[in-house]
Design a protein around this motif. Sequence first.
Motif, PDB file in Angstrom:
ATOM      1  N   SER A 427       0.736  -1.260   0.203  1.00 57.81           N
ATOM      2  CA  SER A 427      -0.012  -0.073  -0.016  1.00 57.81           C
ATOM      3  C   SER A 427       0.816   1.284   0.030  1.00 57.81           C
ATOM      4  O   SER A 427       0.563   2.490  -0.671  1.00 57.81           O
ATOM      5  N   THR A 430       1.976   1.906  -3.381  1.00 55.20           N
ATOM      6  CA  THR A 430       0.666   2.412  -4.512  1.00 55.20           C
ATOM      7  C   THR A 430       0.441   3.720  -4.133  1.00 55.20           C
ATOM      8  O   THR A 430       0.246   4.588  -4.966  1.00 55.20           O
ATOM      9  N   PHE A 437      -5.949   1.014  -5.122  1.00 50.83           N
ATOM     10  CA  PHE A 437      -5.436  -0.376  -4.534  1.00 50.83           C
ATOM     11  C   PHE A 437      -6.681  -0.949  -3.957  1.00 50.83           C
ATOM     12  O   PHE A 437      -7.114  -0.363  -2.748  1.00 50.83           O
ATOM     13  N   LEU A 464       1.879  -8.258  -6.977  1.00 47.45           N
ATOM     14  CA  LEU A 464       1.539  -6.975  -7.029  1.00 47.45           C
ATOM     15  C   LEU A 464       2.782  -6.013  -7.062  1.00 47.45           C
ATOM     16  O   LEU A 464       2.413  -4.915  -7.546  1.00 47.45           O
ATOM     17  N   VAL A 468       2.522  -2.762  -9.400  1.00 43.73           N
ATOM     18  CA  VAL A 468       2.668  -1.450  -9.103  1.00 43.73           C
ATOM     19  C   VAL A 468       3.933  -0.820  -9.883  1.00 43.73           C
ATOM     20  O   VAL A 468       4.029   0.169 -10.440  1.00 43.73           O
ATOM     21  N   ASP A 499      -4.192  -5.089 -13.216  1.00 41.56           N
ATOM     22  CA  ASP A 499      -3.712  -3.676 -13.306  1.00 41.56           C
ATOM     23  C   ASP A 499      -3.975  -3.119 -14.737  1.00 41.56           C
ATOM     24  O   ASP A 499      -4.333  -3.782 -15.708  1.00 41.56           O
TER      25      ASP A 499
END
Length: 849
Positions: A427, A430, A437, A464, A468, A499
Amino acid sequence: MEQIKAYIRRIVLSDELTFNERIVNMVCLVGTASLLLSAVTRALLGATLTVNILTFTFCFVGAFFIYLTNRYHLYKVTLWILIVVICDILLPTLFFFIGGADSGIAAFVVMSSTCIFLLLEGKPRIIMLAIHLALMAGCFVLAAYHPELVVPLDPRKPLLQALDNIQCFVVSIVFVGLAIVFQRHMYSQERRKVERAKAELESEQQVSSAFFNSNPHINVLFDDKLRPINFNPTALSFAGSIGSEEELRHNLSPLLAKVIPEVQPNGRPSADVETWLRRTLKEGEVSFETTFILRGVEHNISVMMKRIPYADSVAVVAYLVDNSEFYRMRREALLSARAKSEFLANMSHEIRTPLNAVISMNSIGRAAADVERKDYAFDQIGTAADHLLGIINDILDMSKIEANKLELDKKAFNVEDVLRRVANVISFKTSEKHQQFTFDIDDSMPVGIVSDDLRLTQVITNLLSNAVKFTPEHGSIEVSARALEQKGSRCTLEFSVRDTGIGIPEENLERIFHSFEQVESSTARKFGGTGLGLTISAKFVELMGGAFTVVSEPGKGSTFSFTVKVEQTESVPGIPLDPTIDPAKLRCLVVGSEDASLESCGRIVRGVGTPCDLACGREQVQRLLAQGRYDLCLVNWRTGSEKEGGCADLVRHLKENNLVDHVVIAIYPFELAEAEGQHTIDTRDCYLTKPLFRSDYVALLNDLYGESPSKGQAEPLEEEQDFSGVRILLAEDMDVNKEIVCALFEPLGFEIDWAKNGLEAVEMFAGDPSSYDLILMDMQMPEMDGLEATRQIRSLSDYRARKVPIIALTANVFKEDIDNSLAAGMNDHIGKPLDFDEALGKIARHLKS
């Protein structure tokens, strides 16, 4: 006599001579013996001196002739001399000298005719028999009309004349009988040899046929007319690709012309099949290579054609070897070598980058005068060290994969806990790129499962991290999870990461899972990375019984999905909703400025059973509030524009005007300081950390409306423990590692004694076993390693030697290393680099036990 017998056996019975040559020798021997017998009987019967001399002379000439024949291998010459001299010269001459028809010449005519029949075959036999019989018949006719030409026998000895005729017939019968018996014997021998040779030939043919048919390569046999007469199964399988077997037998060349190109890879024109076959019949052996495309697949074929004897003629056998797999493996090996070379160049870049940060920031920190500057340098060193450790872990995982030593560590855990850990890691990244997210967890997902939670976390985190990395600012990333099927306690789960990033070209989709390969391989890549993450993740997923799928479009984004097979368990319960709460009677308003985040939060609220409305911006909030009061309002921290005052102003407006019962702010942990600085959150406020999960909302309802507070929220931290007086024996050969351990643990009250190797550790413990509460044992040390030191400590007679906790403190972190340490008698394992919290937790647990 023995020498004569041996000589006769050699020229009559030996396999060194052919069948016809032995027949010639046998006839000559029998004929010579017959003449000798006739000469003896004639001498006894009182024949004239001239006749006796002539007969014995013929015997010696015959014997000498046999010797010359075998000495100089004049069998064909002897054969014709024997026939012509005896049958066409000698017998007609003797007819007139020994009494003509009154003598036993008729018997010799029978004998000579038999000789011709035995020694000749085909047309020569018929011609010579005709000449001989015609000649002897002429002699009889001439003697009948001109008896004066015949030298008469002695009329005074009629008995001798009769005996002479009898002995002639006896000798002739013996000759003919011996010749026939010998020929039958010889024919029997030859027939047995032929039968043995035939059996051997059939056996060889069976072996050859078995080899021909079992050969994995294409084999075709052509006769001397260039017609295919036999195919092995591989050839017939290939034949099915271009035509039926019947078509191949009658129309091979045109069919092959469809797949063999006009020009070979070396630039030379391809000749048709008949040209190659005719060249093989002429030269004996021909080989060449060609390439063709069959069913869209390129085949590299090596062809060898060889002329072989076949029946009464010759044939051509063609061997076709498909080298496509070899060329494919060779091509893959070259690509792999190139990929590994590029990988090493990338690794050099990836490892040197954080190392450079560590070294440079170390110099900056040491030279800095103020504390803030030093803290900044230490923070950067920590970040670079974590990155470097991640690279090393990837390389170690990859080495375990290639050594086929990767194993799973299965245990029960909560799925949401795994996803929450992943969210906490990702997080912050992001938020730096202002990316949406969100999580979408289907209601079908079980709460507790049995699998490898660390590997599952690693796979999702890797996906992830890539999302990102390859998604531009203000893009969106969504993680979804659902159960696909369930059979008893077994179920298949699917996790997806979608994504809106740069996407992957279709031709590169397969490469991304190959070891040491990336879509972009140069060291000046824009995005960086080791190129091992997806390879390692794919192996983890395979071990967990699942598989990867990828859907991607350049410029529009990618969706990476994978499945895993797990066991459901009730030993890890989720947070239950307080039974006194009826979520259907509550009304909730979710406020945000991002559609994806709003929808995700709305699905969670509705999934628990609470009616929910979504509002994007202050205008929608006011319009919905005008329609009725809400029990609960979830406000995203990043709500509203600066002109509208943002989230802080909206929250104050809702509180001051008492428009809702409870206002809850959804916020990332790293945004808390900013919110507190704007006086949006105080100790009386409720907030949920993002991204939101179902258990978070259930716990919130329990806290706000339940009879007792939920135990699902964060538990209070334990009070700081006091380890004063706890004495640890540290076996470590590296000074810097000793300094690290002492610096970390001595401030907590630990007393640490240092042994420089395993032997010294054994001696120190054996000297005073009761003074040590715990031993930290390195694995690799001089003099004596940690495993042997542990075994020797456990073998000491003092009861403390069997009870004292021994924990491995080592950089050997493979599963087999952990198993070896436990097998040696250690109680636990702590890996290097040292994780202080993990190490302290394990030490405290073993001290308590």
